[in-house]
Design an enzyme around this catalytic site. Structure first.
Site, PDB file in Angstrom:
ATOM      1  CG  HIS A  14      31.588  30.172  37.465  1.00  0.00           C
ATOM      2  ND1 HIS A  14      30.422  30.699  36.963  1.00  0.00           N
ATOM      3  CD2 HIS A  14      31.649  30.581  38.759  1.00  0.00           C
ATOM      4  CE1 HIS A  14      29.811  31.399  37.908  1.00  0.00           C
ATOM      5  NE2 HIS A  14      30.529  31.328  39.014  1.00  0.00           N
ATOM      6  CG  HIS A  16      33.497  32.412  43.221  1.00  0.00           C
ATOM      7  ND1 HIS A  16      33.429  33.747  42.913  1.00  0.00           N
ATOM      8  CD2 HIS A  16      32.504  31.811  42.508  1.00  0.00           C
ATOM      9  CE1 HIS A  16      32.427  33.952  42.062  1.00  0.00           C
ATOM     10  NE2 HIS A  16      31.845  32.787  41.796  1.00  0.00           N
ATOM     11  CG  HIS A 194      28.941  35.802  38.701  1.00  0.00           C
ATOM     12  ND1 HIS A 194      30.296  35.833  38.480  1.00  0.00           N
ATOM     13  CD2 HIS A 194      28.721  34.755  39.549  1.00  0.00           C
ATOM     14  CE1 HIS A 194      30.862  34.853  39.164  1.00  0.00           C
ATOM     15  NE2 HIS A 194      29.947  34.180  39.822  1.00  0.00           N
ATOM     16  CD  GLU A 197      24.228  32.906  40.899  1.00  0.00           C
ATOM     17  OE1 GLU A 197      24.774  34.016  41.004  1.00  0.00           O
ATOM     18  OE2 GLU A 197      24.512  31.933  41.650  1.00  0.00           O
ATOM     19  CG  ASP A 275      29.451  29.322  41.668  1.00  0.00           C
ATOM     20  OD1 ASP A 275      30.293  30.237  41.593  1.00  0.00           O
ATOM     21  OD2 ASP A 275      28.232  29.536  41.794  1.00  0.00           O
ATOM     22  CG  ASP A 276      31.089  29.633  45.573  1.00  0.00           C
ATOM     23  OD1 ASP A 276      32.092  30.343  45.767  1.00  0.00           O
ATOM     24  OD2 ASP A 276      30.112  29.991  44.897  1.00  0.00           O
TER      25      ASP A 276
HETATM   26  N1  HPA Z   1      27.192  34.228  42.456  1.00  0.00           N
HETATM   27  C1  HPA Z   1      27.546  35.463  42.785  1.00  0.00           C
HETATM   28  N2  HPA Z   1      28.572  35.733  43.581  1.00  0.00           N
HETATM   29  C2  HPA Z   1      29.291  34.722  44.056  1.00  0.00           C
HETATM   30  C3  HPA Z   1      28.975  33.411  43.733  1.00  0.00           C
HETATM   31  C4  HPA Z   1      27.868  33.168  42.891  1.00  0.00           C
HETATM   32  O1  HPA Z   1      27.504  32.031  42.538  1.00  0.00           O
HETATM   33  N3  HPA Z   1      29.891  32.645  44.378  1.00  0.00           N
HETATM   34  C5  HPA Z   1      30.729  33.469  45.029  1.00  0.00           C
HETATM   35  N4  HPA Z   1      30.371  34.727  44.837  1.00  0.00           N
HETATM   36 ZN    ZN Z   2      30.145  32.291  40.779  1.00  0.00          ZN
END
Ligand code: HPA
Ligand code: ZN
Length: 316
Positions: A14, A16, A194, A197, A275-276
């Protein structure tokens, strides 16, 4: 402990690619492409990384992605991420990219894909890191727009293993994308999304039943629905959990409240991911380290989490 966690062989499931754009590279690309940024320097940009929810982060994430213009930019972005993988013993990665973030700014689909894919292929050859690339649709846009993106991707069908779904979750349930996911599966692609969350457990049910996903991205709100928990455990459906992301975006107020180890002990196939990482304060090892620092994760638990990530690969 950090070094021990860093040395564990792991997969990242996971991530991006646009979220791995570090402020230093962002500024370098802005200069190369002669783009005037709204921040004076790297420090000013970093200090803007304080978010109350997913949307506040996404607004900055899409603004930052504007510096990505050329095939070389996408190559450099991906290559920098792969160097981090190498440093943290990530032996396999299944990253997302968001083509619509770029095609909507007039960057051709193939420019984005060629830069990313070339770096991933070089990463296999030069760094020994295997990969499977996931094309992610932006859920705040329409299904019709997702279909258009899918058509642009089809000439490059073999470059992907799966399609995914990201961006603003609330108000954009998985069912909105049922037909385009059907189409992707008919082309032999796997699916992930996703879900859970910020969104409710119902979105996870929809992602499983309507989008027929192989893995749930995030999914931490599954714990609110016991019947869903039982299904996830019985079917061993993997969750790609991102602890630092969840605290930075206030899904949990504090890391000590995170439910990942509770899920692990109940038999859920949870994995640790970043994630990011450029926005949330660290890559995979930092996410493991946060679980050690705040939740008292043991070495045995860390080994199980790392093994889960290897088991949950879409490409083995
Ligand atoms: N959630 C949803 N969209 C996203 C995320 C995330 O954590 N990171 C980049 N796009
Ligand atoms: Zn994500």
């Amino acid at each position: 402990m950090y070094d021990w966690l860093n040395a564990l062989p792991k997969a990242e499931l996971h991530l991006h690619l646009e979220g791995s754009l570090e402020p230093e590279l962002l500024f370098a690309l802005a200069e190369r492409n002669k783009i005037k940024l709204p921040w004076n320097d790297v420090e000013a940009l970093r200090s803007a990384y304080a978010f109350n929810n997913l949307q506040e982060f996404l607004d900055l994430y899409y603004a930052g992605a504007d510096v990505l213009r050329t095939e070389q930019d996408f190559y450099d972005l991906t290559w920098a991420y792969l160097q981090k993988c190498k440093a943290q013993n990530v032996i396999h990665t299944e990253p997302f990219f968001d083509p619509q973030t770029h095609t909507d700014r007039g960057i051709p689909f193939e420019v984005v894909l060629r830069g990313i894919k070339q770096a991933l292929v070089d990463g296999e050859k030069q760094l020994g890191i295997s990969h499977g690339l996931i094309l992610s649709f932006l859920r705040h846009l329409s299904e019709e727009e997702a279909f258009k993106t899918f058509e642009q991707a089809m000439p490059f069908r073999d470059a992907f293993i799966a399609v995914g779904l990201d961006s603003s979750e609330m108000g954009h349930p998985p069912r909105k994308f049922q037909r385009v996911f059907d189409k992707a599966r008919s082309e032999g692609l796997l699916t992930v999304a996703h879900a859970g969350e910020e969104g409710p457990p119902e979105y996870i049910w929809e992602a499983l039943d309507l989008l027929k996903i192989q893995r749930i991205d995030h999914g931490v709100r599954a714990i609110e629905d016991e019947r869903l928990m039982q299904r996830i455990i019985d079917e061993q459906i993997p969750l790609t959990v991102c602890p630092l992301s969840n605290t930075k975006l206030c899904v949990f107020d504090d890391m000590r409240q995170h439910n990942i180890l509770q899920m692990l002990e109940r038999g859920v196939k949870v994995t640790v991911n970043s994630d990011d990482p450029a926005y949330f304060g660290g890559y995979v090892t930092e996410n493991f380290a946060a679980l050690y620092d705040s939740l008292g994760m043991t070495q045995e638990q860390a080994k199980r989490l790392a093994q889960n990530s290897l088991d949950a690969r879409l490409v083995q």
